[in-house]
Design an enzyme around this catalytic site. Structure first.
Site, PDB file in Angstrom:
ATOM      1  N   CYS A 233       0.858  -1.185   0.000  1.00 49.87           N
ATOM      2  CA  CYS A 233       0.000   0.000   0.000  1.00 49.87           C
ATOM      3  C   CYS A 233       0.893   1.232   0.000  1.00 49.87           C
ATOM      4  CB  CYS A 233      -0.900  -0.010   1.236  1.00 49.87           C
ATOM      5  SG  CYS A 233      -1.880   1.491   1.420  1.00 49.87           S
TER       6      CYS A 233
ATOM      7  N   HIS B 155       8.216  10.706  -4.008  1.00 50.12           N
ATOM      8  CA  HIS B 155       8.454   9.358  -3.498  1.00 50.12           C
ATOM      9  C   HIS B 155       7.365   8.385  -3.966  1.00 50.12           C
ATOM     10  CE1 HIS B 155      10.014   6.323  -0.746  1.00 50.12           C
ATOM     11  NE2 HIS B 155       8.770   6.130  -0.316  1.00 50.12           N
TER      12      HIS B 155
ATOM     13  N   PHE C  89      -0.028  -8.845  -8.671  1.00 55.22           N
ATOM     14  CA  PHE C  89       0.174  -7.483  -8.152  1.00 55.22           C
ATOM     15  C   PHE C  89      -1.050  -7.070  -7.333  1.00 55.22           C
ATOM     16  CE2 PHE C  89       0.095  -2.847  -8.622  1.00 55.22           C
ATOM     17  CZ  PHE C  89       1.426  -2.500  -8.448  1.00 55.22           C
TER      18      PHE C  89
END
Length: 163
Positions: free
Chosen positions: A90, A98, A123
């Site tokens: 997450c 970032h 994924f």
């Protein structure tokens, strides 16, 4: 949000392969663990519901989403007879670049593993604008993206065994 009108936890067990003979690895990021543990719960519940034996579900934790790539690579190299790996993470958008660097790096890393590995790597990394969106998709109002990842893993295992 693409999931606004969809419950991620809905699936038809009758349309999926029986997972009794499968072995699935899950690599889970410890960052934003409220969300990643919720996603893992969705994965686990769906796989067990479809017949996977609990002892055939292997969980490894890594510090963050960027480390999912290495964790999955090591899992492929270290554990025999895996049929699929699901990576769970997450990443929540912040004020710096970032977010973009991590999301792009993880996406390409998992894509690369799918090109070189003999098993599918699924994924399951949420890339949301805020924590509320992530909670909604990890067992909240929109269901659980982990459940969706488990269903994808079962379908990809079946495809890999067929071809």
């Amino acid at each position: 949000m693409a999931t606004a009108n969809k419950n991620l936890s809905e699936y038809s067990k009758d349309l999926l392969p029986n997972a009794k003979e499968f072995k699935v690895g899950v690599v889970v990021s410890e960052w934003n663990d409220q969300v990643t543990n919720g996603l893992f719960n969705g994965v686990q519940e769906a796989l067990v519901d479809c017949g996977l034996l609990e002892e055939n579900l292997v969980r490894w934790n890594v510090p963050g989403s960027f480390e999912l790539i290495y964790g999955a690579k090591k899992m492929i190299e270290s554990i025999e007879d895996l049929d699929a790996i699901i990576v769970i993470g997450c990443v929540i958008k912040g004020e710096t670049m970032h977010f973009e660097f991590v999301c792009e790096g993880v996406t390409h890393g998992i894509k690369d593993l799918n090109l070189i590995a003999d098993i599918p790597v699924i994924f399951c990394v949420l890339t949301d604008n805020n924590m509320e969106q992530s909670i909604a998709r990890s067992g909240g109002v929109h269901g659980n993206k982990g459940t969706e990842a488990a269903v994808a893993a079962l379908k990809m295992i079946e495809l890999n065994k067929r071809y």
